[in-house]
Design a protein around this motif. Structure first.
Motif, PDB file in Angstrom:
ATOM      1  N   SER A 163     -10.671  -4.587  -0.166  1.00 59.03           N
ATOM      2  CA  SER A 163     -11.648  -5.809  -0.801  1.00 59.03           C
ATOM      3  C   SER A 163     -12.123  -6.786  -0.081  1.00 59.03           C
ATOM      4  N   LEU A 164     -11.482  -7.130   0.999  1.00 57.74           N
ATOM      5  CA  LEU A 164     -12.011  -7.987   1.901  1.00 57.74           C
ATOM      6  C   LEU A 164     -13.022  -7.757   2.764  1.00 57.74           C
ATOM      7  N   LEU A 165     -12.612  -6.511   3.371  1.00 58.21           N
ATOM      8  CA  LEU A 165     -13.589  -5.560   4.350  1.00 58.21           C
ATOM      9  C   LEU A 165     -14.943  -5.591   3.754  1.00 58.21           C
ATOM     10  N   ILE A 166     -14.876  -5.335   2.285  1.00 59.41           N
ATOM     11  CA  ILE A 166     -16.131  -4.992   1.607  1.00 59.41           C
ATOM     12  C   ILE A 166     -17.079  -6.303   1.613  1.00 59.41           C
ATOM     13  N   LYS A 167     -16.580  -7.375   1.620  1.00 68.66           N
ATOM     14  CA  LYS A 167     -17.087  -8.603   1.666  1.00 68.66           C
ATOM     15  C   LYS A 167     -17.473  -9.165   2.889  1.00 68.66           C
ATOM     16  N   ALA A 168     -16.902  -8.613   4.125  1.00 69.43           N
ATOM     17  CA  ALA A 168     -17.053  -9.059   5.356  1.00 69.43           C
ATOM     18  C   ALA A 168     -18.518  -8.846   6.014  1.00 69.43           C
ATOM     19  N   ASP A 169     -19.044  -9.733   6.903  1.00 70.36           N
ATOM     20  CA  ASP A 169     -20.259  -9.252   7.678  1.00 70.36           C
ATOM     21  C   ASP A 169     -19.521  -8.793   9.074  1.00 70.36           C
ATOM     22  N   ILE A 170     -18.644  -9.531   9.601  1.00 73.35           N
ATOM     23  CA  ILE A 170     -17.993  -9.368  10.953  1.00 73.35           C
ATOM     24  C   ILE A 170     -16.599  -9.051  10.701  1.00 73.35           C
ATOM     25  N   LEU A 171     -15.990  -8.270  11.490  1.00 78.13           N
ATOM     26  CA  LEU A 171     -14.486  -7.981  11.632  1.00 78.13           C
ATOM     27  C   LEU A 171     -13.946  -8.175  12.861  1.00 78.13           C
ATOM     28  N   LYS A 172     -12.796  -8.959  13.082  1.00 78.96           N
ATOM     29  CA  LYS A 172     -11.966  -9.411  14.199  1.00 78.96           C
ATOM     30  C   LYS A 172     -10.809  -8.682  13.749  1.00 78.96           C
ATOM     31  N   ILE A 173     -10.198  -7.784  14.680  1.00 81.00           N
ATOM     32  CA  ILE A 173      -8.964  -7.049  14.311  1.00 81.00           C
ATOM     33  C   ILE A 173      -8.302  -6.836  15.779  1.00 81.00           C
ATOM     34  N   ASN A 174      -6.928  -6.806  15.857  1.00 84.29           N
ATOM     35  CA  ASN A 174      -6.580  -6.550  17.018  1.00 84.29           C
ATOM     36  C   ASN A 174      -5.972  -4.877  17.234  1.00 84.29           C
ATOM     37  N   ASP A 175      -5.600  -4.382  18.414  1.00 83.47           N
ATOM     38  CA  ASP A 175      -5.375  -2.874  18.500  1.00 83.47           C
ATOM     39  C   ASP A 175      -4.425  -2.496  17.474  1.00 83.47           C
ATOM     40  N   ASP A 176      -3.269  -3.361  17.379  1.00 78.64           N
ATOM     41  CA  ASP A 176      -1.957  -2.819  16.471  1.00 78.64           C
ATOM     42  C   ASP A 176      -2.571  -2.622  14.979  1.00 78.64           C
TER      43      ASP A 176
END
Length: 296
Positions: A163-176
């Motif tokens: 639900s949060l990914l759907i709202k986002a324009d940019i994603l910051k994520i680590n490798d884990d």
């Protein structure tokens, strides 16, 4: 004129047996964007207890505006209980419920988000109903939305993450965290294919993956850009990823290209790692010195 940044999420104390240290990824990001010269609004909540007062005093000492940090009459300020008796297997307990589980929506916080140039949020602060509903309401905005996914087991569900990914324009994520998403979404084991699929599936403008000491990468919809990171003498890695994100925001809002964004953000993350604590103060010259020492 510097652009406005609004950050939503937790602020807390990491409670070791012998000391308490201010923390929380969103709070760290807010302090770093403030250091970088951006007018920063931080939306959070603390209890009306001594820990809450001390936390407010701490962020005020760093010149962060506390106007949108709410006070809770019923719930205590957040603590993470740290058991470091086994240095190879440090254990953390994120106490629940706490004040930031009850961040409430109001017209003023919505106005701040709507008028911002970037709105930064994560998944941990959405673990409980009230703060989650507040966040989802704030996300109904045209403001650029940056998700620092910040997965903390067991304080998430994959339905919430989606639900949060759907709202986002940019994603910051680590490798884990990327490994978790690859498994849940049945993405390719090839990192480039997995990132490309993430961007396409959720209509993300950019995906930024941090790789610890191995640097970071950005997928801009067409190409995957990589940076090896800066090799420094590490004092403390706490807050380095949060500093990286602030550096990313700093460069992105100045319309820099992916290569420049990565270079600046990696340098800032490395600079913070050479200091103790997640929010040491610095200036732009200090970041430039890291970059110059690497190129010389």
């Amino acid at each position: 004129m510097y652009k406005k940044v609004v950050i939503f999420g937790e602020m807390l104390w990491d409670c070791f047996p012998d000391k308490n240290i201010p923390g929380g990824a969103p709070m760290n990001v807010a302090l770093h964007t403030q250091y970088l010269g951006y007018p920063t609004t931080f939306i959070s909540k603390v209890g009306k207890d001594q820990l809450g007062k001390d936390l407010l005093d701490f962020v005020q000492s760093k010149s962060l505006d506390i106007g949108m940090i709410q006070r809770d009459e019923s719930h205590e300020t957040s603590r993470v209980v740290v058991d470091d008796s086994d240095k190879e297997n440090i254990k953390y307990e994120i106490v629940k419920p706490v004040a930031w589980d009850f961040i409430s929506w109001n017209q003023e916080v919505q106005k701040r988000v709507n008028e911002a140039d970037a709105f930064v949020f994560g998944s941990l602060a959405a673990r409980s109903k009230e703060s989650r509903e507040t966040l989802l309401k704030l996300l109904e905005t045209q403001t650029l939305k940056i998700l620092d996914i910040n997965i903390r087991a067991p304080h998430y569900s994959f339905g919430l993450i989606e639900s949060l990914l759907i709202k986002a324009d940019i994603l910051k994520i680590n490798d884990d965290e990327l490994m978790i998403l690859k498994k849940e979404l049945k993405l390719s084991n090839d990192i480039e294919k997995a990132i490309t699929a993430l961007a396409q599936n959720f209509k993300l403008k950019l995906v930024c993956v941090t790789l610890g000491s191995k640097g970071a990468m950005i997928f801009d919809g067409e190409q995957l850009h990589r940076h090896p990171g800066y090799k420094v003498i590490v004092e403390d890695t706490v807050g380095s990823g949060d500093a990286f994100l602030s550096g990313f925001i700093h460069q992105f809002l100045q319309n820099k290209q992916a290569k420049e964004i990565l270079d600046f953000a990696c340098a800032l993350g490395a600079l913070v790692a050479t200091n103790k604590g997640g929010t040491p103060q610095y200036d732009l010259k200090s970041i430039d010195n890291i970059r110059k020492s690497y190129s010389s």
